[in-house]
Design an enzyme around this catalytic site. Structure first.
Site, PDB file in Angstrom:
ATOM      1  N   LYS B  64      12.511 -83.323-141.580  1.00 51.22           N
ATOM      2  CA  LYS B  64      11.634 -82.361-140.919  1.00 51.22           C
ATOM      3  C   LYS B  64      11.344 -81.266-141.939  1.00 51.22           C
ATOM      4  CE  LYS B  64      11.654 -79.518-136.681  1.00 51.22           C
ATOM      5  NZ  LYS B  64      12.474 -79.145-135.492  1.00 51.22           N
ATOM      6  N   SER B 139       9.981 -79.881-131.222  1.00 53.92           N
ATOM      7  CA  SER B 139       9.227 -79.582-132.417  1.00 53.92           C
ATOM      8  C   SER B 139       9.372 -80.625-133.521  1.00 53.92           C
ATOM      9  CB  SER B 139       9.634 -78.212-132.961  1.00 53.92           C
ATOM     10  OG  SER B 139      10.989 -78.224-133.382  1.00 53.92           O
ATOM     11  N   SER B 163      14.377 -79.953-129.394  1.00 53.73           N
ATOM     12  CA  SER B 163      13.416 -80.358-130.427  1.00 53.73           C
ATOM     13  C   SER B 163      13.723 -81.693-131.092  1.00 53.73           C
ATOM     14  CB  SER B 163      13.306 -79.281-131.506  1.00 53.73           C
ATOM     15  OG  SER B 163      12.483 -78.236-131.044  1.00 53.73           O
TER      16      SER B 163
END
Lengths: 96, 457
Positions: B64, B139, B163
């Site tokens: 990420k 996210s 997330s």
């Protein structure tokens, strides 16, 4: 909905160091009002005598020796991240 | 779907080239912001020469893009950090590299990890791996999608309120958020320090156990880390007592989601475990706690982006307030600003007691309630998200609607307990649905073992 005034939003933007446009201020006034309305439900909970929880590590104080450690990152590589620098220092626009 | 073992003992350069090709072939999903091709191939050659070895030698993965990692900028999917070249790597990335894993790219996310759909990325949304007209979740949307599309066998994510688990549910992969403090957060862009947790996406539970085993442990650069307690558990404890959370099975929850969750509960019963309904009324208030505590913490953590030391700096300013204000206005997306301002509000004098302090007291009530339940139950379960993936743009106009996608994942975040989302089948229209399993702090190994045992039942 919970009313929050335009002046309140402008004040919050100042506290948050955000230079918002007029449209942004207007949108924030609606959204922040709605969000506060939603979170207001917590006032229904009886928390008399309850201690707040600020962290969930189950650790107490964590100590380390008072020795300088740069974690392997040198000054020049950090300085290189600055938008502008000169003579080993971060350069900022003249604002005074 | 591929497993980590499929990449072990193969030519590392070929592994990397294939993964890069799959990334290029799936460009339309916008799951990856930047590839780290050059560095990945250099490392692959070192693996092939035997100079880098380890349990993940030659295995490609994606991070990420809020993990500091070499080979491409670390942007946090924001204009603020668009050109930020990390001067160091996150401990999590270093640990994976020390075992020979090879990072091939940086995954898209909601800017600064603020969101549940990846639509808040400053560089455009990631598309759902199963239905390109739907959201990836967030996210960590990019990380979930690269795993679901088989671009790489695993990806790193961060989970502050769901997330990892929510996008795992939306894309049909496994997503684990371990106990708070299990994995070092050093070198990860901070959001809310009291709930930020590092975890991973995999296609199966055993791979999550392997990755977590490598990631877990004390790091003196993150003072909140725990001494390594995670050892994968081969044997699943028999006859476990499992509580199905009643509040998460109400009629507001999508019918297919409830049906798949009930079927999972039946499978648990068939495997000899007991599943009974349990009522935890306070979980319905957890989202309100979360959207006070987390904005408060992130408003403080994001104060560092001031346009002076690093990150975006606005041009043509004439005062210090303007330098800060314009740099931040240009560098943050709307959701960042909204959350920062909510944080400023709940922390300001006059409102502190009514909002922030009350939320932290309510958090104690939640934790006490869960602790009491874990004296009786080994595991608590329910759906991961109330619905399958929603359509792109469906919730962007209404922040509250977007926040409600987190309602089932935030309790584990505020309590710091381990939680995993596992695939539990599809909706009528073919969209993935995830079930969430939660356990008491530090019971990660048993939790994963149970989840793994259910994959084969």
């Amino acid at each position: 909905m919970t009313q929050i005034s335009r002046d309140d939003v402008v004040h919050l933007a100042q506290l948050s160091s955000l230079a918002l446009s007029d449209e942004e201020i207007q949108a924030m006034q609606t959204d922040i009002g709605n969000i506060l309305e939603y979170v207001n439900q917590l006032s229904d909970l009886d928390t008399t005598g309850v201690e707040p929880t600020y962290q969930v590590t189950d650790l107490d104080n964590v100590w380390r020796a008072d020795i300088v450690d740069d974690y392997g990152v040198n000054r020049d590589s950090l300085l290189a991240l600055a938008p502008d620098s000169k003579d080993g220092q971060i350069k900022v626009p003249k604002v005074l | 779907m591929s497993r980590i073992a499929d990449f072990i003992g193969k030519n590392a350069r070929q592994n990397v080239l294939d993964a890069l090709q799959r990334a290029a072939d799936n460009d339309q999903y916008h799951a990856i912001l930047n590839l780290t091709k050059e560095r990945a191939l250099e490392r692959a050659d070192l693996v092939d020469k035997g100079e880098i070895t380890g349990r993940l030698a030659g295995v490609p993965f994606v991070v990420k893009d809020n993990f500091l990692a070499f080979g491409a900028p670390t942007t946090a999917a924001s204009k603020m950090l668009e050109h930020f070249d990390a001067p160091l790597q996150a401990t999590a990335v270093e640990k994976l590299e020390a075992e020979g894993a090879i990072c091939i790219g940086k995954a898209n996310l909601d800017a600064f990890a603020h969101g549940g759909s990846t639509e808040n990325s400053a560089f455009g949304p990631t598309k759902n791996a199963i239905d390109i007209n739907r959201v990836a979740g967030g996210s960590s949307g990019g990380s979930a999608v690269v795993t679901a599309l088989d671009i790489v066998p695993f990806a790193l994510g961060s989970d502050t309120g769901g997330s990892i688990r929510e996008p795992a549910s939306f894309n049909g992969v496994v997503g684990i958020k371990p106990t708070y403090g299990t994995v070092s957060r050093y070198g990860v862009v901070a959001m809310a320090s009291s709930t930020d947790v590092i975890g991973c996406f995999t296609t199966n539970v055993a791979d999550s156990e392997l990755v977590l085993d490598i990631l877990a442990g004390l790091d003196r650069k993150d003072m909140t880390t725990l001494v390594d307690f995670f050892v994968p558990e081969k044997t699943t404890k028999p006859n476990q007592k499992i509580g199905l959370i009643k509040e998460f099975m109400s009629h507001d929850v999508d019918e297919d989601v409830r049906a798949r969750t009930n079927e999972y509960a039946e499978k648990l019963r068939a495997a000899g475990h007991t599943v009974e309904e349990v009522s935890i009324p306070i979980v319905l208030h957890t989202l309100a706690m979360y959207y006070i505590i987390v904005p408060a913490e992130l408003s403080s953590n994001l104060a560092r982006y001031d346009g002076v030391r690093y990150g975006h700096r606005a041009e043509g300013v004439t005062s210090l307030a303007e330098l800060y204000g314009k740099s931040r206005d240009e560098g943050f997306v709307t959701e960042n600003k909204r959350r920062i301002m909510i944080g400023s509000y709940v922390l300001s004098s006059g409102f502190f007691d009514a909002y922030y302090l009350q939320a932290q007291k309510a958090r104690t009530l939640l934790i006490n309630e869960l602790n009491t339940l874990f004296e009786t139950f080994d595991v608590l379960m329910g759906p991961t998200v109330p619905t399958p993936a929603f359509k792109l743009g469906e919730n962007t106009a209404d922040p509250i609607k977007m926040y409600l996608a987190d309602i089932m994942t935030v309790p584990a975040s505020l309590a710091g307990i381990p939680a995993i989302s596992v695939p539990a089948g599809l909706s009528e229209s073919g969209l993935p649905i995830g079930v969430q399993l939660m356990a008491a702090r530090r019971n990660d190994a048993q939790l994963l073992s149970l989840a793994r045992s259910m994959e084969t039942t």
